[in-house]
Design an enzyme around this catalytic site. Structure first.
Site, PDB file in Angstrom:
ATOM      1  N   ILE A   4       0.830  -1.208   0.000  1.00 49.69           N
ATOM      2  CA  ILE A   4       0.000   0.000   0.000  1.00 49.69           C
ATOM      3  C   ILE A   4       0.857   1.247   0.000  1.00 49.69           C
ATOM      4  O   ILE A   4       0.585   2.208  -0.703  1.00 49.69           O
ATOM      5  CB  ILE A   4      -0.920   0.056   1.234  1.00 49.69           C
ATOM      6  CG1 ILE A   4      -1.815  -1.163   1.299  1.00 49.69           C
ATOM      7  CG2 ILE A   4      -1.761   1.324   1.193  1.00 49.69           C
ATOM      8  CD1 ILE A   4      -2.648  -1.173   2.558  1.00 49.69           C
ATOM      9  N   GLY A   7       7.017   3.731   3.097  1.00 46.48           N
ATOM     10  CA  GLY A   7       7.424   4.874   3.906  1.00 46.48           C
ATOM     11  C   GLY A   7       8.919   4.880   4.093  1.00 46.48           C
ATOM     12  O   GLY A   7       9.628   4.040   3.551  1.00 46.48           O
ATOM     13  N   ALA A   8       9.384   5.857   4.877  1.00 47.71           N
ATOM     14  CA  ALA A   8      10.812   5.941   5.143  1.00 47.71           C
ATOM     15  C   ALA A   8      11.179   4.882   6.158  1.00 47.71           C
ATOM     16  O   ALA A   8      12.252   4.308   6.157  1.00 47.71           O
ATOM     17  CB  ALA A   8      11.141   7.311   5.693  1.00 47.71           C
ATOM     18  N   GLU A   9      10.229   4.621   7.031  1.00 44.86           N
ATOM     19  CA  GLU A   9      10.519   3.828   8.204  1.00 44.86           C
ATOM     20  C   GLU A   9      10.052   2.397   8.034  1.00 44.86           C
ATOM     21  O   GLU A   9      10.624   1.487   8.617  1.00 44.86           O
ATOM     22  CB  GLU A   9       9.774   4.498   9.370  1.00 44.86           C
ATOM     23  CG  GLU A   9      10.569   4.640  10.610  1.00 44.86           C
ATOM     24  CD  GLU A   9       9.898   3.830  11.690  1.00 44.86           C
ATOM     25  OE1 GLU A   9      10.588   2.994  12.266  1.00 44.86           O
ATOM     26  OE2 GLU A   9       8.704   4.016  11.918  1.00 44.86           O
ATOM     27  N   ALA A  10       8.988   2.196   7.269  1.00 44.36           N
ATOM     28  CA  ALA A  10       8.427   0.855   7.110  1.00 44.36           C
ATOM     29  C   ALA A  10       7.611   0.772   5.830  1.00 44.36           C
ATOM     30  O   ALA A  10       7.176   1.780   5.301  1.00 44.36           O
ATOM     31  CB  ALA A  10       7.540   0.528   8.303  1.00 44.36           C
ATOM     32  N   ILE A  12       4.133  -0.783   4.139  1.00 47.39           N
ATOM     33  CA  ILE A  12       2.806  -1.177   4.605  1.00 47.39           C
ATOM     34  C   ILE A  12       2.133  -2.057   3.545  1.00 47.39           C
ATOM     35  O   ILE A  12       2.006  -1.653   2.389  1.00 47.39           O
ATOM     36  CB  ILE A  12       1.909   0.068   4.842  1.00 47.39           C
ATOM     37  CG1 ILE A  12       2.601   1.087   5.755  1.00 47.39           C
ATOM     38  CG2 ILE A  12       0.553  -0.344   5.412  1.00 47.39           C
ATOM     39  CD1 ILE A  12       2.837   0.614   7.156  1.00 47.39           C
ATOM     40  N   ASP A 113       5.561  11.312  16.215  1.00 48.98           N
ATOM     41  CA  ASP A 113       5.408  11.584  14.778  1.00 48.98           C
ATOM     42  C   ASP A 113       3.965  11.967  14.473  1.00 48.98           C
ATOM     43  O   ASP A 113       3.326  11.348  13.631  1.00 48.98           O
ATOM     44  CB  ASP A 113       5.834  10.348  13.975  1.00 48.98           C
ATOM     45  CG  ASP A 113       5.968  10.649  12.481  1.00 48.98           C
ATOM     46  OD1 ASP A 113       6.033  11.843  12.114  1.00 48.98           O
ATOM     47  OD2 ASP A 113       5.992   9.698  11.691  1.00 48.98           O
TER      48      ASP A 113
END
Lengths: 206, 331
Positions: A4, A7-10, A12, A113
């Site tokens: 979906i 992101g920068a972090e994870a 999805i 965040d």
């Protein structure tokens, strides 16, 4: 599984878990980081996120957690309708982010965040959810709560410039309505923004 | 090749560097001369000493910039100077000289924002069109993107800059400032990662925790391992926040400018971070990464071509001028 968002972090993914619609939040390895740091961050943030989501549930709606692995969290799929897209037409909706952040602060949780992409409307329960607790922490320091408010201010300046005044006022109204020490925290926000690099004339409105 | 007919002089004096450059309106750099103040090893830049250095070298640097370009004061269309942000006494050296040249030779004068200089010279030299900008120098650690007539900030340090972190670390282990290249060499010999505070808050980051922790453990660890760990931690934080900005803005280019852009390891990390989001990395050439007159001369042209300039009595400096307050006259 269907990706979906990246992101920068994870990353999805949308999938199924025990017959239910589920979101898989996967903290993939970052090729540019040395493995010690990469593994430490992925592990720490996954564990922290799961714990903080549980802790936050006592005061705000967060998705139900199905499973936690080494760098993966499987959780309830609450939908795709983000506060980010709603603010343009209805800036006063920002109030909900203020209320949720205030309730979290009241029980000693800094979100870390807070932004309008992390507030999602769930059609079936007719409620807003708040997500993304990977950078959150337990704290009692006004400084940490003020950092959350500062981050919201920054996000509004950048992403909701057209409706900034009304949206940020609504956010602050919501925040103040549930936060005992809102006035002191807001003072702290001004201090943080003064401390920032050359922050003299930053447009923080009151 | 048509090198252009309008020539302008740019003077840079915000911190360590006194620089002067002559450029044409087509972006040809006819000269770019600089002299860098180097404080004694282990001590930081003292504004008074740096400004004294600048006053001493200024006449010869400017003369050389003109003679290498083959022009005289009379040929200039304008004189531009760095008006901020920076160290007050240093800024005043450049501004005073620019004002003198402007009034004596009757040339328009143009105050330029130092950070905008890094960014716009980068745009000229890398050919980037609409990038996410990673501005990393002594005075700035910022993620920027163009929005209308402003460079807008999408993330920045909450305390010290990446350049300051590296210089402060260098000083703590007894290296002279600016310490960037020496720290980079040391880091290459580091073998063991020492855990340091990794602080990302939203799109912002904080480096002050790293320097406090380094000072606490400095006696227990080797300078090589510390240099390695400082770089890995600080650069990873920057790469992660850049990724966050990319995920948000969906830009197809990432442009790195400022003195720290010369670091190979940082470029490698930003390159990998960019490609995760399908963006291409563009880095300002090393010769123009650090502070220099060309960054001021070029922005001078951008204003001059759009009819924005002033008279010498209006020259000013602003030590804490924010980049997102600068009105850009060009598209």
């Amino acid at each position: 599984m269907e990706l979906i968002s990246k992101g920068a972090e994870a990353d999805i993914y949308k999938g199924r878990w025990a017959g239910l619609d589920a979101i898989y939040k996967v903290r993939a390895s970052k090729p540019y980081m040395i493995s010690e740091l990469d593994e430490r961050l992925r592990r720490e943030r996954t564990v922290r996120e799961a714990r903080m989501m549980l802790a936050a549930r006592q005061v705000v709606p967060t998705p139900f957690i199905f499973y936690v692995g080494n760098s993966i969290i499987v959780m309830e799929d609450v939908g795709r309708r983000r506060l980010k897209e709603e603010l343009g037409n209805k800036p006063t909706e920002a109030r909900i982010l203020g209320e949720y952040l205030g309730r979290l602060h009241s029980v000693g949780i800094m979100h870390g965040d807070p932004n309008t992409s992390n507030v999602i409307f769930n059609e079936s329960s007719n409620r807003w959810y708040i997500i993304d607790f990977g950078l959150s922490l337990h704290t009692r320091r006004f400084e940490d709560f003020a950092t959350d408010v500062h981050l919201v201010n920054e996000v509004f300046i950048v992403q909701h410039q057209e409706v900034y005044e009304e949206a940020f006022r609504s956010f602050l109204d919501g925040y103040s309505s549930v936060t005992e020490n809102a006035g002191l925290i807001v003072e702290k926000v001004k201090e943080i923004e003064r401390r920032g690099r050359y922050a003299r004339r930053r447009s923080f409105i009151f | 090749m048509d090198r252009g007919r309008i020539v302008g002089l740019g003077i840079e004096s915000t911190a360590h560097t006194f620089g002067a450059s002559v450029m044409t309106e087509k972006g040809a750099i006819l000269s770019n001369v600089k002299d860098v103040y180097r404080p004694p090893a282990g001590s930081g830049i003292h504004p008074r000493d740096a400004s004294r250095h600048h006053s001493e070298v200024a006449p010869s640097v400017i003369k050389r910039a003109l003679s290498e370009a083959g022009v005289s004061f009379g040929d200039l269309s304008f004189v531009a100077y760095s008006a901020g942000p920076g160290l007050g006494p240093c800024l005043k050296v450049g501004a005073t000289l620019a004002r003198f040249i402007s009034s004596y030779y009757r040339k328009p004068i143009i105050p330029v924002h130092h950070g905008v200089g890094h960014v716009e010279l980068g745009m000229l030299l890398t050919g980037a069109v609409d990038p996410l900008v990673v501005l990393i120098s002594g005075g700035h650690t910022m993620l920027l993107a163009r929005a209308g007539k402003r460079w807008r900030v999408f993330g920045e340090t909450l305390d010290i800059t990446l350049g300051q972190l590296i210089d402060q670390f260098g000083r703590a282990i007894g290296l002279p400032s600016p310490a960037g290249p020496l720290v980079e060499d040391l880091a290459k010999k580091g073998r063991r990662y020492v855990s340091l505070p990794y602080i990302v808050k939203g799109n912002d980051l904080s480096y002050s925790g790293i320097i406090s922790e380094v000072k606490r453990i400095i006696k227990k660890e080797s300078p090589e391992d510390l240099a390695f760990s400082v770089q890995e931690t600080a650069f990873s934080m920057l790469a992660e926040t850049s990724e966050r900005a990319l995920a948000l803005l969906k830009k197809s280019e990432v442009m790195v400018v400022g003195g720290v852009a010369a670091n190979t390891r940082l470029r490698e990390m930003l390159d990998a971070a960019s490609s995760r989001h399908g963006a291409q990395l563009k880095v300002v050439p090393p010769a123009y990464a650090g502070d220099c007159g060309a960054q001021i001369a070029w922005v001078g042209h951008l204003y001059f071509l759009n009819g924005v300039y002033t008279k010498p009595e209006n020259a000013w400096v602003d030590q804490s001028w924010r980049i997102d307050e600068v009105d850009l006259a060009w598209s």
